[in-house]
Design a protein around this motif. Sequence first.
Motif, PDB file in Angstrom:
ATOM      1  N   MET A 148     -10.359 -12.647  23.411  1.00 23.62           N
ATOM      2  CA  MET A 148     -11.848 -12.998  23.340  1.00 23.62           C
ATOM      3  C   MET A 148     -11.902 -14.575  23.153  1.00 23.62           C
ATOM      4  N   LYS A 149     -12.921 -15.247  23.664  1.00 17.09           N
ATOM      5  CA  LYS A 149     -13.026 -16.794  23.536  1.00 17.09           C
ATOM      6  C   LYS A 149     -13.993 -16.812  22.160  1.00 17.09           C
ATOM      7  N   TRP A 150     -13.260 -17.845  21.401  1.00 19.04           N
ATOM      8  CA  TRP A 150     -14.032 -18.184  20.326  1.00 19.04           C
ATOM      9  C   TRP A 150     -14.922 -19.361  20.468  1.00 19.04           C
ATOM     10  N   ASP A 151     -16.225 -19.053  20.591  1.00 21.72           N
ATOM     11  CA  ASP A 151     -17.356 -20.022  20.900  1.00 21.72           C
ATOM     12  C   ASP A 151     -18.100 -20.655  19.478  1.00 21.72           C
ATOM     13  N   LEU A 152     -17.771 -21.418  19.251  1.00 21.13           N
ATOM     14  CA  LEU A 152     -18.468 -21.896  17.760  1.00 21.13           C
ATOM     15  C   LEU A 152     -19.878 -22.321  17.909  1.00 21.13           C
ATOM     16  N   SER A 153     -20.388 -22.302  19.011  1.00 23.01           N
ATOM     17  CA  SER A 153     -21.892 -22.365  18.987  1.00 23.01           C
ATOM     18  C   SER A 153     -22.466 -21.072  19.247  1.00 23.01           C
ATOM     19  N   ASP A 154     -21.900 -20.125  19.248  1.00 20.87           N
ATOM     20  CA  ASP A 154     -22.362 -18.551  19.300  1.00 20.87           C
ATOM     21  C   ASP A 154     -22.709 -18.142  18.018  1.00 20.87           C
ATOM     22  N   ARG A 155     -24.191 -18.288  17.671  1.00 21.78           N
ATOM     23  CA  ARG A 155     -24.448 -18.164  16.309  1.00 21.78           C
ATOM     24  C   ARG A 155     -25.136 -16.385  16.303  1.00 21.78           C
ATOM     25  N   ARG A 156     -24.982 -15.711  17.203  1.00 21.74           N
ATOM     26  CA  ARG A 156     -25.230 -14.514  17.073  1.00 21.74           C
ATOM     27  C   ARG A 156     -24.841 -13.607  16.035  1.00 21.74           C
TER      28      ARG A 156
END
Length: 497
Positions: A1-9
Amino acid sequence: MKWDLSDRRVDGGYGPIIVLSSFCLIVITDGILFSFGNLMVELIEEFNNDRATTALVASILIGISGLIGPFCGGLCGMYGCRVIAVVGSILSCVGLLISTFATSIYFLYIFYGCIGGVGLGCIYLTGNIITVQHFSKRRGLACGITLCGSGVGTFAFNQFTRVLIAEYGWRGTILIEAGMCLQCVVFSLFLLAPFQEKTGRPNTCFKEETVSTIKPDNFPNAHNCEHIPFTQNTGEVKIGKSVDKNNFEMETEPEESAIKRDTGKREIYKSPDSVLLKQMFQSIFDTSLLADLRFWIFLLSTVVVHLAFSVVITMTADRAMELGMTKYEASWLASSIGIANTASRICFGWLADRRFMSRIVMASLLLLLAGVSTALSYLLKTFSTRIVGTSLYGFCIGGYIAMCPLVLADMFSPELIAKSLGLYLFALGLSTVASTPIGGLLFDKTGNYDVTFVVAGSELIIAGLLMLFGRRPSSHTEDPGSTTRRVTSIDIIHRKN
Protein backbone atom coordinates in the motif's frame (compact mmCIF):
# COMPACT_ATOMS: atom_id res chain seq x y z
CA MET A 1 0.00 0.00 0.00
CA LYS A 2 1.39 3.38 -1.02
CA TRP A 3 2.02 5.79 1.83
CA ASP A 4 0.67 9.15 0.66
CA LEU A 5 1.43 11.92 3.18
CA SER A 6 -0.97 14.25 1.39
CA ASP A 7 -3.89 11.88 2.01
CA ARG A 8 -5.64 13.44 5.00
CA ARG A 9 -8.69 11.23 4.92
CA VAL A 10 -9.59 9.11 7.95
CA ASP A 11 -7.14 6.15 8.04
CA GLY A 12 -5.18 7.92 5.27
CA GLY A 13 -1.46 8.33 4.73
CA TYR A 14 -1.21 11.45 6.92
CA GLY A 15 -2.18 9.42 9.99
CA PRO A 16 1.37 8.41 10.99
CA ILE A 17 2.39 12.09 11.01
CA ILE A 18 -0.48 12.80 13.39
CA VAL A 19 0.55 9.90 15.66
CA LEU A 20 4.20 11.00 15.72
CA SER A 21 3.38 14.66 16.41
CA SER A 22 0.85 13.81 19.13
CA PHE A 23 3.31 11.34 20.66
CA CYS A 24 5.99 14.04 20.94
CA LEU A 25 3.52 16.52 22.44
CA ILE A 26 2.44 14.05 25.11
CA VAL A 27 6.05 13.08 25.89
CA ILE A 28 6.75 16.69 26.82
CA THR A 29 3.48 17.49 28.60
CA ASP A 30 3.26 14.35 30.73
CA GLY A 31 7.01 14.34 31.27
CA ILE A 32 6.70 17.75 32.94
CA LEU A 33 3.50 16.83 34.78
CA PHE A 34 4.73 13.56 36.27
CA SER A 35 8.37 14.36 37.03
CA PHE A 36 7.38 16.93 39.64
CA GLY A 37 8.27 14.45 42.39
CA ASN A 38 11.97 15.24 41.87
CA LEU A 39 11.30 18.97 42.03
CA MET A 40 9.12 18.51 45.09
CA VAL A 41 12.07 17.28 47.17
CA GLU A 42 14.05 20.42 46.23
CA LEU A 43 11.13 22.79 46.83
CA ILE A 44 10.55 21.42 50.35
CA GLU A 45 14.17 22.25 51.18
CA GLU A 46 14.08 25.63 49.39
CA PHE A 47 10.91 27.12 50.91
CA ASN A 48 10.78 25.06 54.12
CA ASN A 49 7.10 24.13 53.72
CA ASP A 50 5.37 20.90 54.70
CA ARG A 51 4.59 18.23 52.12
CA ALA A 52 0.89 19.04 51.79
CA THR A 53 1.63 22.69 50.95
CA THR A 54 4.36 21.81 48.47
CA ALA A 55 2.41 18.99 46.84
CA LEU A 56 -0.38 21.46 46.07
CA VAL A 57 1.79 22.82 43.23
CA ALA A 58 1.59 19.46 41.46
CA SER A 59 -2.13 19.18 42.21
CA ILE A 60 -2.85 22.58 40.71
CA LEU A 61 -0.68 21.85 37.66
CA ILE A 62 -2.30 18.48 36.90
CA GLY A 63 -5.74 19.61 38.04
CA ILE A 64 -5.88 22.76 35.92
CA SER A 65 -4.63 20.82 32.90
CA GLY A 66 -7.73 18.66 33.29
CA LEU A 67 -10.24 21.32 34.35
CA ILE A 68 -9.50 23.26 31.16
CA GLY A 69 -10.72 20.23 29.17
CA PRO A 70 -14.33 21.23 28.32
CA PHE A 71 -13.34 24.78 27.39
CA CYS A 72 -10.39 23.53 25.31
CA GLY A 73 -12.57 20.91 23.62
CA GLY A 74 -15.05 23.61 22.63
CA LEU A 75 -12.30 25.81 21.22
CA CYS A 76 -10.93 22.85 19.25
CA GLY A 77 -14.34 22.43 17.67
CA MET A 78 -14.45 26.11 16.71
CA TYR A 79 -10.85 26.87 15.69
CA GLY A 80 -9.22 23.48 15.16
CA CYS A 81 -6.70 21.48 17.17
CA ARG A 82 -3.63 23.06 15.57
CA VAL A 83 -4.44 26.62 16.68
CA ILE A 84 -5.28 25.60 20.24
CA ALA A 85 -2.12 23.47 20.56
CA VAL A 86 0.08 26.39 19.43
CA VAL A 87 -1.59 28.76 21.90
CA GLY A 88 -1.19 26.20 24.68
CA SER A 89 2.50 25.73 23.87
CA ILE A 90 3.20 29.45 24.13
CA LEU A 91 1.11 29.84 27.29
CA SER A 92 2.84 26.97 29.11
CA CYS A 93 6.25 28.33 28.11
CA VAL A 94 5.41 31.76 29.56
CA GLY A 95 4.07 30.27 32.81
CA LEU A 96 7.13 28.10 33.43
CA LEU A 97 9.53 30.84 32.40
CA ILE A 98 8.09 33.28 34.97
CA SER A 99 8.18 30.50 37.60
CA THR A 100 11.98 30.54 37.57
CA PHE A 101 11.79 33.85 39.47
CA ALA A 102 9.65 32.39 42.28
CA THR A 103 10.28 33.71 45.79
CA SER A 104 7.65 31.60 47.56
CA ILE A 105 5.58 28.49 47.03
CA TYR A 106 2.50 30.68 46.41
CA PHE A 107 4.22 32.24 43.40
CA LEU A 108 4.50 28.74 41.92
CA TYR A 109 0.81 28.10 42.57
CA ILE A 110 -0.11 30.87 40.12
CA PHE A 111 2.49 30.65 37.36
CA TYR A 112 3.75 27.04 37.41
CA GLY A 113 0.43 25.53 38.49
CA CYS A 114 -2.33 27.67 36.94
CA ILE A 115 -0.80 29.23 33.81
CA GLY A 116 1.45 26.26 33.07
CA GLY A 117 -1.47 23.89 33.68
CA VAL A 118 -3.76 25.70 31.22
CA GLY A 119 -1.13 25.52 28.50
CA LEU A 120 -0.19 21.88 29.07
CA GLY A 121 -3.87 20.90 29.23
CA CYS A 122 -4.51 22.44 25.81
CA ILE A 123 -1.56 20.57 24.30
CA TYR A 124 -2.52 17.23 25.84
CA LEU A 125 -6.18 17.32 24.82
CA THR A 126 -5.53 18.36 21.23
CA GLY A 127 -3.11 15.45 20.78
CA ASN A 128 -5.80 13.01 21.94
CA ILE A 129 -8.65 14.52 19.91
CA ILE A 130 -6.77 14.71 16.60
CA THR A 131 -5.59 11.08 16.89
CA VAL A 132 -9.12 9.78 17.45
CA GLN A 133 -10.40 11.88 14.54
CA HIS A 134 -7.79 10.57 12.07
CA PHE A 135 -8.30 6.86 12.74
CA SER A 136 -11.17 4.40 12.63
CA LYS A 137 -9.92 0.89 11.77
CA ARG A 138 -6.74 1.03 13.89
CA ARG A 139 -7.88 3.60 16.42
CA GLY A 140 -6.87 1.48 19.41
CA LEU A 141 -3.29 1.01 18.21
CA ALA A 142 -2.98 4.66 17.16
CA CYS A 143 -4.23 5.90 20.53
CA GLY A 144 -1.98 3.40 22.31
CA ILE A 145 1.13 4.62 20.49
CA THR A 146 0.19 8.26 21.04
CA LEU A 147 -0.55 7.81 24.73
CA CYS A 148 2.58 5.76 25.36
CA GLY A 149 4.28 9.14 25.05
CA SER A 150 3.14 9.61 28.64
CA GLY A 151 5.19 6.61 29.75
CA VAL A 152 8.23 7.67 27.73
CA GLY A 153 7.95 11.18 29.14
CA THR A 154 7.55 9.96 32.72
CA PHE A 155 10.61 7.73 32.42
CA ALA A 156 12.85 10.14 30.50
CA PHE A 157 11.96 13.28 32.44
CA ASN A 158 12.43 11.64 35.84
CA GLN A 159 15.99 10.77 34.86
CA PHE A 160 16.51 14.02 32.99
CA THR A 161 15.26 16.30 35.77
CA ARG A 162 17.43 14.49 38.32
CA VAL A 163 20.53 15.30 36.22
CA LEU A 164 19.36 18.86 35.53
CA ILE A 165 18.68 19.57 39.21
CA ALA A 166 22.16 18.35 40.15
CA GLU A 167 23.72 20.51 37.42
CA TYR A 168 21.57 23.67 37.30
CA GLY A 169 19.33 23.59 40.38
CA TRP A 170 15.53 23.59 40.33
CA ARG A 171 15.29 27.05 38.73
CA GLY A 172 17.48 26.06 35.80
CA THR A 173 15.49 22.84 35.42
CA ILE A 174 12.20 24.72 35.12
CA LEU A 175 13.80 27.12 32.61
CA ILE A 176 14.80 24.19 30.38
CA GLU A 177 11.27 22.76 30.72
CA ALA A 178 9.93 26.11 29.50
CA GLY A 179 12.09 25.79 26.39
CA MET A 180 10.69 22.32 25.77
CA CYS A 181 7.15 23.72 25.96
CA LEU A 182 8.07 26.22 23.25
CA GLN A 183 9.28 23.33 21.10
CA CYS A 184 5.71 22.03 21.19
CA VAL A 185 4.80 24.83 18.75
CA VAL A 186 6.69 22.96 16.02
CA PHE A 187 4.86 19.68 16.64
CA SER A 188 1.51 21.48 16.92
CA LEU A 189 1.79 22.83 13.38
CA PHE A 190 1.41 19.27 12.02
CA LEU A 191 -2.01 18.75 13.66
CA LEU A 192 -4.12 19.18 10.52
CA ALA A 193 -7.75 18.07 10.66
CA PRO A 194 -8.80 15.10 8.50
CA PHE A 195 -10.82 15.57 5.33
CA GLN A 196 -14.37 14.33 5.82
CA GLU A 197 -15.65 11.92 3.20
CA LYS A 198 -19.31 11.71 2.29
CA THR A 199 -20.97 8.82 4.09
CA GLY A 200 -23.27 6.25 2.55
CA ARG A 201 -26.23 7.50 4.55
CA PRO A 202 -29.26 8.73 2.58
CA ASN A 203 -29.42 12.42 1.88
CA THR A 204 -32.59 14.43 1.43
CA CYS A 205 -32.99 16.20 -1.89
CA PHE A 206 -35.60 18.48 -3.38
CA LYS A 207 -37.77 18.44 -6.44
CA GLU A 208 -37.65 21.16 -9.06
CA GLU A 209 -39.78 23.68 -7.20
CA THR A 210 -38.13 23.34 -3.83
CA VAL A 211 -35.47 25.85 -2.79
CA SER A 212 -33.98 28.87 -4.47
CA THR A 213 -31.91 30.62 -1.86
CA ILE A 214 -31.52 30.59 1.89
CA LYS A 215 -29.41 32.35 4.48
CA PRO A 216 -27.23 29.97 6.52
CA ASP A 217 -27.18 32.12 9.67
CA ASN A 218 -30.72 31.08 10.43
CA PHE A 219 -29.82 27.40 10.73
CA PRO A 220 -27.50 26.80 13.71
CA ASN A 221 -27.29 23.08 12.89
CA ALA A 222 -26.01 23.68 9.39
CA HIS A 223 -22.63 22.23 10.31
CA ASN A 224 -24.27 18.80 10.54
CA CYS A 225 -24.96 18.75 6.81
CA GLU A 226 -22.21 18.22 4.25
CA HIS A 227 -21.45 20.53 1.31
CA ILE A 228 -24.66 22.56 1.24
CA PRO A 229 -24.35 25.50 -1.17
CA PHE A 230 -25.83 28.79 -0.05
CA THR A 231 -26.14 32.08 -1.89
CA GLN A 232 -25.50 35.46 -0.38
CA ASN A 233 -28.63 37.29 -1.50
CA THR A 234 -31.90 36.80 0.35
CA GLY A 235 -33.72 34.88 2.98
CA GLU A 236 -36.51 33.64 0.62
CA VAL A 237 -37.85 30.15 1.07
CA LYS A 238 -39.97 28.47 -1.60
CA ILE A 239 -42.51 25.82 -0.86
CA GLY A 240 -42.69 22.19 -1.87
CA LYS A 241 -42.31 18.63 -0.74
CA SER A 242 -38.98 17.13 0.17
CA VAL A 243 -38.36 13.59 -0.92
CA ASP A 244 -35.52 11.43 0.33
CA LYS A 245 -34.18 8.17 -1.05
CA ASN A 246 -36.32 6.11 1.27
CA ASN A 247 -39.38 7.49 -0.57
CA PHE A 248 -41.09 9.35 2.21
CA GLU A 249 -42.35 12.88 1.99
CA MET A 250 -42.10 15.78 4.39
CA GLU A 251 -44.28 18.84 4.05
CA THR A 252 -42.39 22.10 4.39
CA GLU A 253 -43.83 25.08 6.20
CA PRO A 254 -46.08 27.59 4.44
CA GLU A 255 -44.07 30.41 2.96
CA GLU A 256 -45.49 33.07 5.29
CA SER A 257 -44.70 31.20 8.50
CA ALA A 258 -41.27 30.28 7.22
CA ILE A 259 -40.50 33.92 6.51
CA LYS A 260 -41.83 34.93 9.92
CA ARG A 261 -39.72 32.30 11.62
CA ASP A 262 -36.77 33.47 9.56
CA THR A 263 -37.33 37.06 10.66
CA GLY A 264 -37.61 36.08 14.31
CA LYS A 265 -34.38 34.10 14.21
CA ARG A 266 -32.63 36.94 12.50
CA GLU A 267 -33.46 39.07 15.52
CA ILE A 268 -31.99 36.50 17.89
CA TYR A 269 -28.73 36.08 16.00
CA LYS A 270 -28.18 39.75 15.33
CA SER A 271 -25.54 40.19 18.06
CA PRO A 272 -22.15 38.61 17.20
CA ASP A 273 -21.38 38.24 20.91
CA SER A 274 -24.55 36.23 21.54
CA VAL A 275 -23.76 34.00 18.54
CA LEU A 276 -20.23 33.36 19.83
CA LEU A 277 -21.45 32.58 23.34
CA LYS A 278 -24.10 30.20 22.03
CA GLN A 279 -21.59 28.47 19.77
CA MET A 280 -19.17 28.15 22.68
CA PHE A 281 -21.83 26.68 24.97
CA GLN A 282 -22.94 24.21 22.28
CA SER A 283 -19.30 23.28 21.63
CA ILE A 284 -18.65 22.47 25.28
CA PHE A 285 -21.87 20.77 26.39
CA ASP A 286 -24.11 18.27 24.69
CA THR A 287 -27.47 17.31 26.15
CA SER A 288 -27.19 13.74 24.89
CA LEU A 289 -24.02 13.30 26.95
CA LEU A 290 -25.35 14.94 30.09
CA ALA A 291 -28.59 12.92 29.94
CA ASP A 292 -26.77 9.58 29.77
CA LEU A 293 -26.50 7.88 33.17
CA ARG A 294 -23.60 5.71 32.01
CA PHE A 295 -21.57 8.79 31.15
CA TRP A 296 -22.06 10.11 34.69
CA ILE A 297 -20.95 6.74 36.08
CA PHE A 298 -17.87 6.92 33.85
CA LEU A 299 -17.11 10.45 35.12
CA LEU A 300 -17.57 9.36 38.74
CA SER A 301 -15.17 6.48 38.16
CA THR A 302 -12.67 8.94 36.63
CA VAL A 303 -12.89 11.19 39.69
CA VAL A 304 -12.19 8.26 42.02
CA VAL A 305 -9.29 6.97 39.87
CA HIS A 306 -7.50 10.28 39.85
CA LEU A 307 -7.87 10.80 43.57
CA ALA A 308 -5.27 8.00 43.67
CA PHE A 309 -3.38 8.35 40.39
CA SER A 310 -1.39 11.53 41.02
CA VAL A 311 -0.66 10.49 44.63
CA VAL A 312 1.22 7.39 43.47
CA ILE A 313 3.03 9.21 40.65
CA THR A 314 4.03 12.26 42.69
CA MET A 315 4.92 10.66 46.03
CA THR A 316 6.71 7.47 44.99
CA ALA A 317 10.13 9.16 44.96
CA ASP A 318 9.65 10.87 48.33
CA ARG A 319 8.30 7.65 49.84
CA ALA A 320 11.40 5.76 48.72
CA MET A 321 13.69 8.34 50.33
CA GLU A 322 11.70 8.09 53.57
CA LEU A 323 12.56 4.37 53.55
CA GLY A 324 16.28 5.19 53.30
CA MET A 325 16.81 4.78 49.56
CA THR A 326 19.06 7.13 47.59
CA LYS A 327 17.82 9.83 45.21
CA TYR A 328 19.09 7.68 42.35
CA GLU A 329 17.00 4.68 43.46
CA ALA A 330 13.99 6.91 44.12
CA SER A 331 14.09 8.36 40.61
CA TRP A 332 14.33 4.85 39.15
CA LEU A 333 11.21 3.79 41.01
CA ALA A 334 9.33 6.71 39.45
CA SER A 335 10.87 5.94 36.06
CA SER A 336 9.80 2.28 36.26
CA ILE A 337 6.19 3.46 36.26
CA GLY A 338 6.89 5.28 33.00
CA ILE A 339 8.63 2.30 31.36
CA ALA A 340 5.79 -0.10 32.19
CA ASN A 341 3.31 2.60 31.20
CA THR A 342 4.85 2.80 27.73
CA ALA A 343 4.74 -0.92 27.08
CA SER A 344 1.18 -1.33 28.34
CA ARG A 345 -0.34 1.45 26.23
CA ILE A 346 0.91 -0.07 22.98
CA CYS A 347 0.05 -3.58 24.14
CA PHE A 348 -3.50 -2.82 25.28
CA GLY A 349 -4.10 -0.49 22.32
CA TRP A 350 -3.35 -3.42 20.01
CA LEU A 351 -5.46 -5.80 22.10
CA ALA A 352 -8.37 -3.34 22.06
CA ASP A 353 -8.46 -3.50 18.24
CA ARG A 354 -8.75 -7.30 18.42
CA ARG A 355 -11.99 -6.89 20.44
CA PHE A 356 -11.66 -10.26 22.18
CA MET A 357 -13.10 -8.58 25.28
CA SER A 358 -15.26 -5.54 25.96
CA ARG A 359 -13.00 -2.50 26.28
CA ILE A 360 -14.80 -1.22 29.35
CA VAL A 361 -14.42 -4.62 31.07
CA MET A 362 -10.73 -4.63 30.20
CA ALA A 363 -10.33 -1.15 31.71
CA SER A 364 -12.16 -2.26 34.87
CA LEU A 365 -9.92 -5.30 35.36
CA LEU A 366 -6.81 -3.16 34.93
CA LEU A 367 -8.03 -0.75 37.61
CA LEU A 368 -8.73 -3.59 40.03
CA LEU A 369 -5.22 -5.01 39.56
CA ALA A 370 -3.62 -1.55 39.91
CA GLY A 371 -5.58 -1.01 43.12
CA VAL A 372 -4.44 -4.28 44.66
CA SER A 373 -0.77 -3.64 43.80
CA THR A 374 -0.95 -0.14 45.31
CA ALA A 375 -2.80 -1.09 48.48
CA LEU A 376 -0.35 -3.92 49.26
CA SER A 377 2.78 -1.92 48.42
CA TYR A 378 3.47 -1.29 52.11
CA LEU A 379 4.60 -4.93 52.30
CA LEU A 380 7.47 -4.22 49.88
CA LYS A 381 10.47 -2.92 51.79
CA THR A 382 13.48 -3.38 49.48
CA PHE A 383 14.36 -1.59 46.25
CA SER A 384 14.12 -4.77 44.13
CA THR A 385 10.64 -5.72 45.38
CA ARG A 386 9.37 -2.16 45.26
CA ILE A 387 10.42 -1.66 41.63
CA VAL A 388 8.36 -4.75 40.74
CA GLY A 389 5.37 -3.19 42.48
CA THR A 390 5.74 0.19 40.78
CA SER A 391 6.20 -1.52 37.40
CA LEU A 392 3.00 -3.52 37.87
CA TYR A 393 1.13 -0.37 38.83
CA GLY A 394 2.50 1.48 35.78
CA PHE A 395 1.56 -1.39 33.45
CA CYS A 396 -2.03 -1.53 34.70
CA ILE A 397 -2.70 2.19 34.96
CA GLY A 398 -1.14 2.82 31.54
CA GLY A 399 -3.46 0.27 29.96
CA TYR A 400 -6.46 1.88 31.66
CA ILE A 401 -5.57 5.34 30.37
CA ALA A 402 -5.12 3.98 26.84
CA MET A 403 -8.62 2.48 27.10
CA CYS A 404 -10.42 5.68 28.15
CA PRO A 405 -10.61 7.44 24.72
CA LEU A 406 -11.60 4.12 23.13
CA VAL A 407 -14.34 3.51 25.68
CA LEU A 408 -15.74 6.99 25.02
CA ALA A 409 -15.56 6.41 21.25
CA ASP A 410 -17.48 3.15 21.75
CA MET A 411 -20.09 4.72 24.02
CA PHE A 412 -20.81 7.75 21.85
CA SER A 413 -20.67 8.79 18.22
CA PRO A 414 -17.37 10.16 16.80
CA GLU A 415 -18.89 13.65 16.58
CA LEU A 416 -19.01 13.78 20.39
CA ILE A 417 -15.41 12.71 21.02
CA ALA A 418 -14.08 16.24 21.64
CA LYS A 419 -16.88 17.06 24.08
CA SER A 420 -16.74 13.73 25.91
CA LEU A 421 -12.94 13.86 26.22
CA GLY A 422 -13.14 17.45 27.45
CA LEU A 423 -15.61 16.53 30.20
CA TYR A 424 -13.52 13.44 31.03
CA LEU A 425 -10.45 15.63 31.54
CA PHE A 426 -12.53 18.07 33.60
CA ALA A 427 -13.48 15.24 35.99
CA LEU A 428 -9.82 14.17 36.04
CA GLY A 429 -8.66 17.67 36.95
CA LEU A 430 -11.36 18.14 39.57
CA SER A 431 -10.16 15.17 41.58
CA THR A 432 -6.46 15.79 40.99
CA VAL A 433 -6.62 19.24 42.60
CA ALA A 434 -7.54 17.65 45.92
CA SER A 435 -5.70 14.33 45.69
CA THR A 436 -2.06 15.18 46.30
CA PRO A 437 -2.66 17.58 49.24
CA ILE A 438 -4.82 14.89 50.86
CA GLY A 439 -1.99 12.39 50.39
CA GLY A 440 0.50 14.84 51.87
CA LEU A 441 -1.86 15.57 54.76
CA LEU A 442 -2.17 11.86 55.54
CA PHE A 443 1.63 11.64 55.66
CA ASP A 444 1.88 14.65 57.97
CA LYS A 445 -0.72 13.10 60.32
CA THR A 446 0.64 9.52 60.34
CA GLY A 447 4.35 10.08 59.79
CA ASN A 448 4.61 7.63 56.87
CA TYR A 449 3.11 6.92 53.45
CA ASP A 450 1.57 3.52 54.23
CA VAL A 451 -1.92 4.82 54.96
CA THR A 452 -1.76 7.15 51.94
CA PHE A 453 -1.02 4.31 49.53
CA VAL A 454 -3.57 1.92 51.10
CA VAL A 455 -6.26 4.59 50.64
CA ALA A 456 -5.10 5.20 47.05
CA GLY A 457 -5.28 1.48 46.26
CA SER A 458 -8.78 1.25 47.73
CA GLU A 459 -9.92 4.14 45.54
CA LEU A 460 -8.66 2.37 42.41
CA ILE A 461 -10.55 -0.79 43.35
CA ILE A 462 -13.78 1.20 43.89
CA ALA A 463 -13.30 2.93 40.53
CA GLY A 464 -12.85 -0.40 38.77
CA LEU A 465 -16.11 -1.70 40.23
CA LEU A 466 -17.92 1.49 39.19
CA MET A 467 -16.85 1.10 35.57
CA LEU A 468 -18.52 -2.30 35.35
CA PHE A 469 -21.90 -0.57 35.62
CA GLY A 470 -21.42 1.06 32.21
CA ARG A 471 -21.18 -2.06 30.06
CA ARG A 472 -24.58 -1.73 28.32
CA PRO A 473 -24.21 -0.58 24.67
CA SER A 474 -24.95 3.10 24.18
CA SER A 475 -27.96 4.35 22.30
CA HIS A 476 -25.73 7.14 20.96
CA THR A 477 -23.32 4.84 19.15
CA GLU A 478 -24.20 4.56 15.51
CA ASP A 479 -24.14 1.21 13.79
CA PRO A 480 -21.75 1.58 10.83
CA GLY A 481 -24.01 -0.59 8.70
CA SER A 482 -27.17 1.26 9.55
CA THR A 483 -28.88 3.51 7.01
CA THR A 484 -31.11 5.28 9.51
CA ARG A 485 -30.39 8.58 11.14
CA ARG A 486 -32.14 11.36 13.00
CA VAL A 487 -33.80 13.92 10.74
CA THR A 488 -32.99 17.53 11.64
CA SER A 489 -34.35 20.80 10.38
CA ILE A 490 -31.40 21.21 8.05
CA ASP A 491 -32.21 17.91 6.30
CA ILE A 492 -34.94 19.65 4.31
CA ILE A 493 -32.38 21.96 2.73
CA HIS A 494 -30.20 20.57 -0.02
CA ARG A 495 -29.08 21.44 -3.46
CA LYS A 496 -31.42 21.17 -6.44
CA ASN A 497 -31.31 18.03 -8.54
